[in-house]
Design a protein around this motif. Structure first.
Motif, PDB file in Angstrom:
ATOM      1  N   GLY A 109      22.110  56.046  62.775  1.00 51.02           N
ATOM      2  CA  GLY A 109      21.020  55.343  62.131  1.00 51.02           C
ATOM      3  C   GLY A 109      20.191  56.290  61.295  1.00 51.02           C
ATOM      4  O   GLY A 109      20.205  57.505  61.495  1.00 51.02           O
ATOM      5  N   ARG A 110      19.431  55.749  60.346  1.00 55.77           N
ATOM      6  CA  ARG A 110      18.622  56.596  59.463  1.00 55.77           C
ATOM      7  C   ARG A 110      17.549  57.359  60.218  1.00 55.77           C
ATOM      8  O   ARG A 110      17.065  58.381  59.776  1.00 55.77           O
ATOM      9  N   THR A 111      17.151  56.844  61.392  1.00 53.88           N
ATOM     10  CA  THR A 111      16.109  57.515  62.165  1.00 53.88           C
ATOM     11  C   THR A 111      16.696  58.339  63.294  1.00 53.88           C
ATOM     12  O   THR A 111      15.975  58.869  64.118  1.00 53.88           O
ATOM     13  N   ASP A 112      18.030  58.447  63.359  1.00 49.84           N
ATOM     14  CA  ASP A 112      18.682  59.198  64.421  1.00 49.84           C
ATOM     15  C   ASP A 112      18.872  60.645  63.972  1.00 49.84           C
ATOM     16  O   ASP A 112      19.689  60.930  63.111  1.00 49.84           O
ATOM     17  N   HIS A 113      18.119  61.553  64.583  1.00 52.93           N
ATOM     18  CA  HIS A 113      18.200  62.965  64.203  1.00 52.93           C
ATOM     19  C   HIS A 113      18.924  63.787  65.265  1.00 52.93           C
ATOM     20  O   HIS A 113      18.740  64.991  65.372  1.00 52.93           O
ATOM     21  N   SER A 114      19.765  63.119  66.042  1.00 52.23           N
ATOM     22  CA  SER A 114      20.503  63.821  67.083  1.00 52.23           C
ATOM     23  C   SER A 114      21.421  64.875  66.467  1.00 52.23           C
ATOM     24  O   SER A 114      22.057  64.659  65.448  1.00 52.23           O
ATOM     25  N   ALA A 115      21.533  66.012  67.144  1.00 53.24           N
ATOM     26  CA  ALA A 115      22.400  67.081  66.643  1.00 53.24           C
ATOM     27  C   ALA A 115      23.801  67.000  67.236  1.00 53.24           C
ATOM     28  O   ALA A 115      24.628  67.864  67.000  1.00 53.24           O
ATOM     29  N   GLN A 116      24.056  65.961  68.065  1.00 54.72           N
ATOM     30  CA  GLN A 116      25.360  65.851  68.685  1.00 54.72           C
ATOM     31  C   GLN A 116      26.452  65.745  67.621  1.00 54.72           C
ATOM     32  O   GLN A 116      26.376  64.957  66.683  1.00 54.72           O
ATOM     33  N   ALA A 117      27.495  66.547  67.759  1.00 55.08           N
ATOM     34  CA  ALA A 117      28.553  66.595  66.740  1.00 55.08           C
ATOM     35  C   ALA A 117      29.752  65.790  67.197  1.00 55.08           C
ATOM     36  O   ALA A 117      30.808  66.336  67.507  1.00 55.08           O
ATOM     37  N   GLY A 118      29.609  64.496  67.328  1.00 53.18           N
ATOM     38  CA  GLY A 118      30.720  63.631  67.698  1.00 53.18           C
ATOM     39  C   GLY A 118      31.667  63.441  66.530  1.00 53.18           C
ATOM     40  O   GLY A 118      31.335  63.707  65.386  1.00 53.18           O
ATOM     41  N   PHE A 119      32.894  62.929  66.819  1.00 54.89           N
ATOM     42  CA  PHE A 119      33.860  62.808  65.731  1.00 54.89           C
ATOM     43  C   PHE A 119      33.562  61.626  64.834  1.00 54.89           C
ATOM     44  O   PHE A 119      34.225  61.433  63.828  1.00 54.89           O
ATOM     45  N   LEU A 120      32.548  60.839  65.175  1.00 53.47           N
ATOM     46  CA  LEU A 120      32.161  59.730  64.313  1.00 53.47           C
ATOM     47  C   LEU A 120      30.978  60.098  63.439  1.00 53.47           C
ATOM     48  O   LEU A 120      30.181  59.250  63.064  1.00 53.47           O
ATOM     49  N   ALA A 121      30.821  61.375  63.129  1.00 56.52           N
ATOM     50  CA  ALA A 121      29.765  61.783  62.202  1.00 56.52           C
ATOM     51  C   ALA A 121      30.010  61.139  60.852  1.00 56.52           C
ATOM     52  O   ALA A 121      31.113  60.717  60.533  1.00 56.52           O
ATOM     53  N   GLY A 122      28.965  61.101  60.036  1.00 52.31           N
ATOM     54  CA  GLY A 122      29.041  60.372  58.779  1.00 52.31           C
ATOM     55  C   GLY A 122      30.201  60.765  57.890  1.00 52.31           C
ATOM     56  O   GLY A 122      30.840  59.921  57.287  1.00 52.31           O
ATOM     57  N   SER A 123      30.512  62.066  57.802  1.00 49.16           N
ATOM     58  CA  SER A 123      31.581  62.499  56.918  1.00 49.16           C
ATOM     59  C   SER A 123      32.930  61.946  57.346  1.00 49.16           C
ATOM     60  O   SER A 123      33.769  61.586  56.516  1.00 49.16           O
ATOM     61  N   VAL A 124      33.155  61.846  58.657  1.00 55.41           N
ATOM     62  CA  VAL A 124      34.418  61.300  59.155  1.00 55.41           C
ATOM     63  C   VAL A 124      34.495  59.809  58.882  1.00 55.41           C
ATOM     64  O   VAL A 124      35.518  59.291  58.419  1.00 55.41           O
ATOM     65  N   ALA A 125      33.409  59.094  59.160  1.00 55.83           N
ATOM     66  CA  ALA A 125      33.395  57.652  58.917  1.00 55.83           C
ATOM     67  C   ALA A 125      33.639  57.350  57.442  1.00 55.83           C
ATOM     68  O   ALA A 125      34.400  56.431  57.102  1.00 55.83           O
TER      69      ALA A 125
END
Length: 314
Positions: A109-125
């Motif tokens: 989300g636009r307000t989600d500033h989590s630093a978690q590096a899951g594989f569904l990060a924006g670049s992958v999506a």
């Protein structure tokens, strides 16, 4: 449309992926299809059918196990298959898309500033949405079941409230059957209305003049007759309205129970899609096969708050 008969969703343990998985489970239930959960980039490959997933005492359940069990409890009638793969995220998801009717991914989300590096990060999506063989639905973190339904005061249970409209952004120069068919079918399985929007920008110069004035031309060389009048613009708009109605006519006959609203608007497609998607349950945009995501699609993915379906077409 893809002939495969499964809904696939990516799992990485993040809240965004879990919200997307819940949306995918509801979509699978609406379409009476099995749900496949895919966890990519792991060291140990496991394939299991839920609710048979179990973990020996003293062991910690994986993110995939937890998601599978939660979804099995929430959707007991759903056929759920959970799978781990060592393949990196993007190729694993693209391979799954080739075998799926729809692929569902979570986005931050636009307000989600989590630093978690899951594989569904924006670049992958974005990479998957730009290349997948099937429609890719991107679900923003925090999406709830009630968000896809209308607000009905007076004690109506959210699960029985009417679905919000499905919105289709349509380029009349590329009115692909795959794209239109997906939007109509999606509205039909929800018993939801379909809003079809075509956005266009009136040209600054008429057919007799250059599309863009020469940089060497002086203002006196641009004839007033080259500038379209209000009547010219209205004629162009009328033509586009007729073209839109003609493009949708056979689909309206094929889906007679889907209420359809047609809208031709002035402005940039991305800006207009942001406007009309407010209050929508799903926004559907197209992507020409073999090409990158267009500007309107990228704008929608990054800024629209409802789920966005990116549909590949010829």
């Amino acid at each position: 449309m893809n002939s495969a008969t499964t809904i696939t969703t990516g799992i990485d343990g993040s809240p965004a992926s879990l919200d997307a998985a819940d949306w995918a489970a509801r979509e699978a239930g609406r379409r009476r299809l099995p749900l496949r959960l895919l966890h990519a980039g792991t060291q140990h490959r496991v394939s299991a059918r839920v609710p048979d997933v179990d973990v020996p005492a003293g062991c910690t359940r994986s993110a995939l196990d937890r998601a599978a069990i939660q979804l099995a409890y929430a959707h007991p009638a759903l056929d759920i298959v959970a799978r781990d793969t060592e393949t990196p995220a993007v190729p694993a998801l693209l391979a799954a898309a080739a075998e799926s009717e729809t692929l569902v991914l979570g986005t931050r989300g636009r307000t989600d500033h989590s630093a978690q590096a899951g594989f569904l990060a924006g670049s992958v999506a974005l990479a998957v949405a730009a290349s997948a063989a099937c429609p890719v639905v991107l679900v923003r973190a925090g999406e709830l079941p009630s968000d896809e339904r209308e607000f009905t005061p007076g004690g109506t249970p959210p699960s029985t409230a009417p679905y919000r409209p499905v919105v289709l952004g349509l380029d009349l120069e590329r009115p692909a059957d795959n794209l239109i068919g997906y939007a109509f079918d999606t509205a039909a399985v929800r018993s939801a209305p379909l809003l079809v929007v075509h956005a266009w920008t009136p040209p600054p110069y008429g057919d007799r003049g250059p599309a863009v004035p020469s940089p060497d031309a002086s203002p006196s060389e641009v004839s007033p007759s080259d500038v379209p009048s209000a009547d010219d613009v209205r004629d162009h708009e009328t033509g586009r309205r007729r073209a839109l109605a003609g493009t949708l006519r056979s689909w309206c006959h094929k889906f007679p129970d889907v209420p359809v609203v047609e809208e031709v608007v002035h402005g940039r497609p991305g800006d207009q899609l942001l406007r009309v998607s407010t209050g929508a349950g799903l926004l559907v945009v197209g992507r020409r096969a073999g090409e990158r995501l267009g500007r309107a699609a990228r704008t929608a993915i990054r800024q629209v708050t409802c789920p966005v379906a990116v549909v590949p077409h010829d």
